[in-house]
Design a protein around this motif. Sequence first.
Motif, mmCIF file in Angstrom:
data_model
loop_
_atom_site.group_PDB
_atom_site.id
_atom_site.type_symbol
_atom_site.label_atom_id
_atom_site.label_comp_id
_atom_site.label_asym_id
_atom_site.label_seq_id
_atom_site.Cartn_x
_atom_site.Cartn_y
_atom_site.Cartn_z
ATOM 1 N N ASN A 460 0.776 -1.249 0.000
ATOM 2 C CA ASN A 460 0.000 0.000 0.000
ATOM 3 C C ASN A 460 0.799 1.286 0.000
ATOM 4 N N SER A 461 2.103 1.199 0.068
ATOM 5 C CA SER A 461 2.874 2.445 0.080
ATOM 6 C C SER A 461 4.294 2.139 -0.348
ATOM 7 N N GLY A 462 5.017 3.188 -0.643
ATOM 8 C CA GLY A 462 6.430 3.044 -0.970
ATOM 9 C C GLY A 462 7.192 2.464 0.218
ATOM 10 N N SER A 463 6.826 2.916 1.397
ATOM 11 C CA SER A 463 7.520 2.423 2.602
ATOM 12 C C SER A 463 7.301 0.918 2.763
ATOM 13 N N GLU A 464 6.059 0.508 2.621
ATOM 14 C CA GLU A 464 5.756 -0.914 2.787
ATOM 15 C C GLU A 464 6.509 -1.733 1.717
ATOM 16 N N ALA A 465 6.607 -1.155 0.544
ATOM 17 C CA ALA A 465 7.293 -1.857 -0.545
ATOM 18 C C ALA A 465 8.794 -1.958 -0.262
ATOM 19 N N ASN A 466 9.402 -0.881 0.228
ATOM 20 C CA ASN A 466 10.836 -0.940 0.537
ATOM 21 C C ASN A 466 11.122 -1.887 1.699
ATOM 22 N N GLU A 467 10.220 -1.888 2.682
ATOM 23 C CA GLU A 467 10.365 -2.840 3.799
ATOM 24 C C GLU A 467 10.424 -4.272 3.256
ATOM 25 N N ALA A 488 19.874 9.726 0.883
ATOM 26 C CA ALA A 488 18.743 8.961 0.336
ATOM 27 C C ALA A 488 17.566 8.962 1.302
ATOM 28 N N TYR A 489 16.365 8.814 0.734
ATOM 29 C CA TYR A 489 15.160 8.600 1.526
ATOM 30 C C TYR A 489 14.406 7.415 0.938
ATOM 31 N N HIS A 490 14.057 6.452 1.789
ATOM 32 C CA HIS A 490 13.334 5.284 1.285
ATOM 33 C C HIS A 490 12.041 4.999 2.027
ATOM 34 N N GLY A 491 11.690 5.818 3.031
ATOM 35 C CA GLY A 491 10.402 5.579 3.676
ATOM 36 C C GLY A 491 10.406 5.896 5.152
ATOM 37 N N ASN A 492 9.230 5.762 5.769
ATOM 38 C CA ASN A 492 9.027 6.321 7.110
ATOM 39 C C ASN A 492 9.040 5.309 8.246
ATOM 40 N N THR A 493 9.286 4.016 7.985
ATOM 41 C CA THR A 493 9.272 3.039 9.086
ATOM 42 C C THR A 493 10.620 3.056 9.802
ATOM 43 N N ALA A 563 19.133 2.009 -4.122
ATOM 44 C CA ALA A 563 19.233 3.420 -4.538
ATOM 45 C C ALA A 563 18.054 3.749 -5.431
ATOM 46 N N GLU A 564 17.639 5.019 -5.342
ATOM 47 C CA GLU A 564 16.721 5.529 -6.363
ATOM 48 C C GLU A 564 17.525 5.622 -7.645
ATOM 49 N N SER A 565 16.914 5.291 -8.761
ATOM 50 C CA SER A 565 17.661 5.323 -10.016
ATOM 51 C C SER A 565 17.973 6.762 -10.432
ATOM 52 N N SER A 568 15.676 11.661 -5.870
ATOM 53 C CA SER A 568 14.855 12.865 -5.862
ATOM 54 C C SER A 568 15.113 13.702 -4.622
ATOM 55 N N VAL A 569 14.887 13.096 -3.450
ATOM 56 C CA VAL A 569 15.127 13.828 -2.207
ATOM 57 C C VAL A 569 16.580 14.302 -2.162
ATOM 58 N N GLY A 570 17.479 13.510 -2.734
ATOM 59 C CA GLY A 570 18.902 13.868 -2.779
ATOM 60 C C GLY A 570 19.169 15.100 -3.629
ATOM 61 N N ALA A 596 16.236 -1.313 -6.918
ATOM 62 C CA ALA A 596 15.996 0.006 -7.517
ATOM 63 C C ALA A 596 14.718 0.574 -6.922
ATOM 64 N N ASP A 597 14.847 1.707 -6.232
ATOM 65 C CA ASP A 597 13.672 2.389 -5.686
ATOM 66 C C ASP A 597 13.168 3.353 -6.762
ATOM 67 N N GLU A 598 12.070 2.949 -7.387
ATOM 68 C CA GLU A 598 11.499 3.750 -8.491
ATOM 69 C C GLU A 598 10.224 4.459 -8.033
ATOM 70 N N VAL A 599 10.120 4.646 -6.721
ATOM 71 C CA VAL A 599 8.898 5.239 -6.173
ATOM 72 C C VAL A 599 8.621 6.625 -6.771
ATOM 73 N N GLN A 600 9.671 7.407 -6.979
ATOM 74 C CA GLN A 600 9.467 8.779 -7.486
ATOM 75 C C GLN A 600 9.533 8.868 -9.005
ATOM 76 N N THR A 601 10.301 7.987 -9.595
ATOM 77 C CA THR A 601 10.713 8.214 -10.984
ATOM 78 C C THR A 601 9.933 7.414 -12.023
ATOM 79 N N GLY A 626 5.826 2.787 -6.290
ATOM 80 C CA GLY A 626 4.899 3.403 -5.339
ATOM 81 C C GLY A 626 4.149 4.543 -5.990
ATOM 82 N N LYS A 627 4.132 5.635 -5.268
ATOM 83 C CA LYS A 627 3.364 6.844 -5.607
ATOM 84 C C LYS A 627 2.584 6.827 -6.944
ATOM 85 N N PRO A 628 3.284 6.980 -8.099
ATOM 86 C CA PRO A 628 2.526 7.238 -9.330
ATOM 87 C C PRO A 628 1.642 6.083 -9.772
HETATM 88 N N1 PMP Z 1 11.030 5.817 -1.660
HETATM 89 C C1 PMP Z 1 11.214 7.057 -2.112
HETATM 90 C C2 PMP Z 1 12.307 7.312 -3.072
HETATM 91 C C3 PMP Z 1 10.379 8.082 -1.694
HETATM 92 O O1 PMP Z 1 10.566 9.317 -2.147
HETATM 93 C C4 PMP Z 1 9.332 7.795 -0.788
HETATM 94 C C5 PMP Z 1 8.340 8.858 -0.340
HETATM 95 N N2 PMP Z 1 8.674 10.158 -0.550
HETATM 96 C C6 PMP Z 1 9.199 6.476 -0.323
HETATM 97 C C7 PMP Z 1 10.048 5.523 -0.788
HETATM 98 C C8 PMP Z 1 8.145 6.127 0.669
HETATM 99 O O2 PMP Z 1 6.894 6.089 0.110
HETATM 100 P P1 PMP Z 1 5.573 6.276 0.985
HETATM 101 O O3 PMP Z 1 5.568 7.670 1.496
HETATM 102 O O4 PMP Z 1 4.480 5.957 0.011
HETATM 103 O O5 PMP Z 1 5.626 5.307 2.091
#
Ligand code: PMP
Length: 787
Positions: A460-467, A488-493, A563-565, A568-570, A596-601, A626-628
């Motif tokens: 359900n989220s990028g965080s859950e997917a990265n976990e 890097a940023y990969h999620g909130n857990t 890594a994000e490919s 973005s946050v970087g 590859a974290d493609e959540v943003q890209t 994730g997101k898109p």
């Molecule tokens: N990975 C990246 C690269 C992100 O930018 C984000 C959210 N900004 C996440 C993972 C986490 O996604 P979510 O907020 O949907 O949990």
Amino acid sequence: MLIEHAPKFGLEAAVSLARELYGLRTTASTLPSERDQNFLLETREGEKFVLKIANALEERPFLEAQHEAMAHIAAQVAFCPRVVPAISGETISSAPSGANLVRLLTYLPGAPLATAEPSAALLKDLGRKIARLDLALAGFDHPAIHRDFHWDLANGLKVIDEYSPLIPEKEIRLLIAQMTTAFEQDTQPLLPNLGRTAIHNDANDYNVLVGPDSTVQDRNGGDSNTGLGVVGVIDFGDLVHSFTVADLAVAAAYAILDKPDPLAAAAQVAAGYHTERPLDKNEFAALFGLIRLRLCLSVCLAAHQQRQRPDDDYLSISQQAIRNILPKLAAINPRFAEIRFRQACGLSTTANLNPRPRAETLAERRKLIGASVRLAYQEPLKIVRGFMQYLYDDEGDEYLDAYNNVPHVGHCHPRVVKAGQEQMAILNTNTRYLHDLLNQYAKRLCATLPAPLSVCFLVNSGSEANELALRLARAHTGHRDLIVLEHAYHGNTTTLIDISPYKHNGPGGQGPPEWVHTAALPDLFRGEFKREDPQAGTKYAQEVSKIIARLHASEIGLAGFIAESMPSVGGQIVFPRDYLAAVYSLVRQAGGVCIADEVQTGLGRIGSHSWAFEAYDVVPDIVVLGKPIGNGHPIGAVITTPEIAASFDNGMEFFSTFGGNTVSCAIGLAVLDVVLDEGLQAHALAVGNHLLAALQDLKDRHAIIGDVRGSGLFLGVELVRSRDTIEPATEQASTLVNRMRNHRILLGTEGPFHNVIKIRPPMPFNIADADRLSETFARVLKEDLNI
Ligand code: PMP
């Protein structure tokens, strides 16, 4: 639809018809017309008339209806032509050939509205005059105007459906499809409630004549009164019994062509109309849909007619202007148009909005929501609606959304909304049951990725997917340690904060745990190795090599690299071309997997490829989405190889209650369809390249812009205090973003110093939006930042 060929009489024939039928000695010149042949006749005394020779298919009863209508309204409106009878007393005569019917009308002076300088006063006068015409026509009826007519908006959808395949440009066909879908959902249900009368039905900008008019005043002020008003509404050839408000819709549709703010222009026409013939609730609600429908209809009928008569320039007279305006109109939510129209007419709009004052909402939020959940902008926005690349605040003001990549195919995209609504009414359950939507969605998602990425987990989220990605990597390798990139940023857990230097090294962070190893971010602008260095990719990869060597020396196994490919946050970073291939190879040699974290890209944003890793010719072992992919609906996905998925299947069930639920799958599928059907990846590339060039140009003129980078609609503009020291211009970046917000363009900052302006709009963001962004950016740099 029958194609009427306009007659082909010569000027002498017109002169002799004038003499023989009407006893007039005149000269003749031609006037344009779609279906008839029109001549301007002028006597030696300067009296002018219009001689109309109807096409051979025109039926007498319909001409009689036109004449009766003109006679009916003559006492009430002075700005429409009147019929001049022949010597015989007849108002309709036959040309000598017998095939064509001939009529004579009074001539009205004035220039076509299309050629007039637009002003609010003129637009309001147009509305007033059309309303007066409608009031005058309201008491008129004739059997011949109850007809099945292709220009009748009541037939609009049917005619568009038939002829839209003939439109040569795919993007115009798609826009029309999008607007007709919206019409079906939004406007069609209102049609049975619209009042119907006889209407003129063709107050286009060539049938409306403008001239000096002493009665025109701009009652609202603020607009210079040019003294011009509508002095003529001509051509009753499209007279029909239909929705009364369609007359206003037609007039507004053409009056807004070439206007920078079409909605504002349409609102002025509506405001003028409303003063004479007040619009009712349904008419307000249907007006915008009908305006769009008329323009779509015009494009479709022109495409049809041009096939029949390719040399007739009159048929294409408005077509370019209509094509220019369609993308703008497609992006406007009909409900917001309605609000604008009501506002312009001085009516309450709050029924459609959230009326609570912002200050109250803010104070209450401060009590109810944790303070670490931050608001954007110094002056927070209260957003109550979204549509495509636009957001709307509680006062109905529209903002161009230039940085939210979650609503990938557009805020509230009608197809996505519909898919969700329909499935929600049928079934929403979880992955413990067989359902074809789950398989279908997984299949379609996997098909976007290269082999061997073919097994899908939905969450359900990028965080859950990265976990989950991390668990997969650990299950597969039997190791725990991970290599991550700086900032890097990969999620909130808890675990993801551990692997996110942006968080654990930032305010409130406690640094990385011992199993996290941070490599330098391959930032070609701010990092150690710059864009000019052809070895930069290899040199940054050596950082990873050193970490692996250290782990090796300590006999610690490696789970993988994440890594994000394109981070973005970087700071909206694009890696050196060869970096990822080198790193992936090193990681795999060390027994790790590459995530590859493609959540943003993802999903076409970078324009050149569907997924950002593809830009470097690599194939990860695990891809995180994730997101898109959910367009705002919470969907995350992990896609991996059959081997890694098998390693994870160690006896422990994996279950995400909402992951892969039926509604999410329906929505995810709709998003994939829209990306393909609307050609959004190619669109992102074209618009992105256009914007990139404009921003590069700005960089040449403003020293504060240190770097412009990115791909497609994933762009970054890095602001620096000095290009020599590259000291980050953090404060200026914040000022810029807040000033842009005041100009109603939404951007954000990224990067470790928050000095990179991130541009990641919803994908329908178009060339006009890009121009508006770069022009406003330049203006803010100059006017607000004095740079
Ligand atoms: N990975 C990246 C690269 C992100 O930018 C984000 C959210 N900004 C996440 C993972 C986490 O996604 P979510 O907020 O949907 O949990």
